[in-house]
Design a protein around this motif. Structure first.
Motif, PDB file in Angstrom:
ATOM      1  N   GLN A 189     -25.498  39.591 -11.551  1.00  0.00           N
ATOM      2  CA  GLN A 189     -26.018  38.063 -11.064  1.00  0.00           C
ATOM      3  C   GLN A 189     -24.596  36.974 -10.821  1.00  0.00           C
ATOM      4  O   GLN A 189     -23.946  36.592 -10.277  1.00  0.00           O
ATOM      5  CB  GLN A 189     -27.029  37.791 -10.892  1.00  0.00           C
ATOM      6  N   ALA A 190     -24.446  36.432 -12.742  1.00  0.00           N
ATOM      7  CA  ALA A 190     -23.666  36.007 -12.990  1.00  0.00           C
ATOM      8  C   ALA A 190     -21.808  36.255 -12.104  1.00  0.00           C
ATOM      9  O   ALA A 190     -21.290  35.624 -11.197  1.00  0.00           O
ATOM     10  CB  ALA A 190     -23.191  36.137 -14.379  1.00  0.00           C
ATOM     11  N   GLY A 191     -21.727  37.576 -11.740  1.00  0.00           N
ATOM     12  CA  GLY A 191     -20.493  38.651 -10.956  1.00  0.00           C
ATOM     13  C   GLY A 191     -20.376  38.458  -9.661  1.00  0.00           C
ATOM     14  O   GLY A 191     -19.374  37.835  -8.519  1.00  0.00           O
ATOM     15  N   HIS A 192     -21.965  37.688  -9.214  1.00  0.00           N
ATOM     16  CA  HIS A 192     -21.638  36.876  -7.388  1.00  0.00           C
ATOM     17  C   HIS A 192     -21.847  35.523  -7.887  1.00  0.00           C
ATOM     18  O   HIS A 192     -21.316  35.614  -6.312  1.00  0.00           O
ATOM     19  CB  HIS A 192     -22.951  37.794  -6.746  1.00  0.00           C
TER      20      HIS A 192
ATOM     21  N   ILE B 263     -19.125  42.206 -19.943  1.00  0.00           N
ATOM     22  CA  ILE B 263     -17.801  41.343 -19.049  1.00  0.00           C
ATOM     23  C   ILE B 263     -17.290  42.509 -19.001  1.00  0.00           C
ATOM     24  O   ILE B 263     -16.660  41.991 -17.435  1.00  0.00           O
ATOM     25  CB  ILE B 263     -16.912  40.657 -20.200  1.00  0.00           C
ATOM     26  N   ASP B 264     -16.949  43.472 -19.328  1.00  0.00           N
ATOM     27  CA  ASP B 264     -16.256  44.478 -18.640  1.00  0.00           C
ATOM     28  C   ASP B 264     -17.299  44.618 -17.144  1.00  0.00           C
ATOM     29  O   ASP B 264     -16.620  44.886 -15.874  1.00  0.00           O
ATOM     30  CB  ASP B 264     -15.986  45.705 -19.064  1.00  0.00           C
ATOM     31  N   HIS B 265     -17.871  44.697 -16.652  1.00  0.00           N
ATOM     32  CA  HIS B 265     -19.221  44.817 -16.105  1.00  0.00           C
ATOM     33  C   HIS B 265     -18.437  44.117 -14.992  1.00  0.00           C
ATOM     34  O   HIS B 265     -18.922  44.119 -13.828  1.00  0.00           O
ATOM     35  CB  HIS B 265     -20.902  45.649 -16.869  1.00  0.00           C
ATOM     36  N   GLU B 266     -18.824  42.938 -15.831  1.00  0.00           N
ATOM     37  CA  GLU B 266     -18.802  42.151 -14.929  1.00  0.00           C
ATOM     38  C   GLU B 266     -17.956  42.273 -13.684  1.00  0.00           C
ATOM     39  O   GLU B 266     -17.654  40.875 -12.844  1.00  0.00           O
ATOM     40  CB  GLU B 266     -19.250  40.186 -15.050  1.00  0.00           C
ATOM     41  N   PHE B 267     -16.525  41.617 -14.843  1.00  0.00           N
ATOM     42  CA  PHE B 267     -15.622  42.336 -13.891  1.00  0.00           C
ATOM     43  C   PHE B 267     -15.980  43.387 -12.864  1.00  0.00           C
ATOM     44  O   PHE B 267     -15.097  42.394 -11.368  1.00  0.00           O
ATOM     45  CB  PHE B 267     -14.098  42.152 -14.887  1.00  0.00           C
TER      46      PHE B 267
END
Length: 92
Positions: free
Chosen positions: A28-31, A78-82
């Motif tokens: 969700q943060a990545g969005h 962090i890698d996933h969120e990127f």
């Protein structure tokens, strides 16, 4: 040994759903984040690690163990969120 393994398995059955729930929030943060530079936030990393260490300390637990796990978890997150951020913003 069987009893110990049974208890470890029991704990894992509780941990895995929580880790997956946490990962959903990372997604969700990545969005939500508007800028890719917001994905990696040193101050937030240290805040999360220190909070986790404090919980361990309150439980008279091994703070270094918890810190190591959290640093790995945060780096993976962090890698996933990127990856999420890149996918979301390449579609725009």
């Amino acid at each position: 040994m069987t009893e110990v393994r049974t208890e470890v398995d029991r704990i894992d059955r509780r941990l895995v759903p929580l880790l997956l729930e946490r990962l959903d929030y990372i997604k969700q943060a990545g969005h939500i984040k508007q800028d890719r530079g917001q994905v990696h936030d040193d101050a937030r990393i240290e805040d999360v690690v220190m909070k986790a260490r404090a919980v361990a300390a309150d439980l008279d637990g091994n703070e270094s163990y918890i810190e190591d796990i959290y640093r790995f978890l945060i780096n993976w997150s962090i890698d996933h969120e990127f990856g999420v951020w890149d996918r979301v913003h390449s579609e725009s």
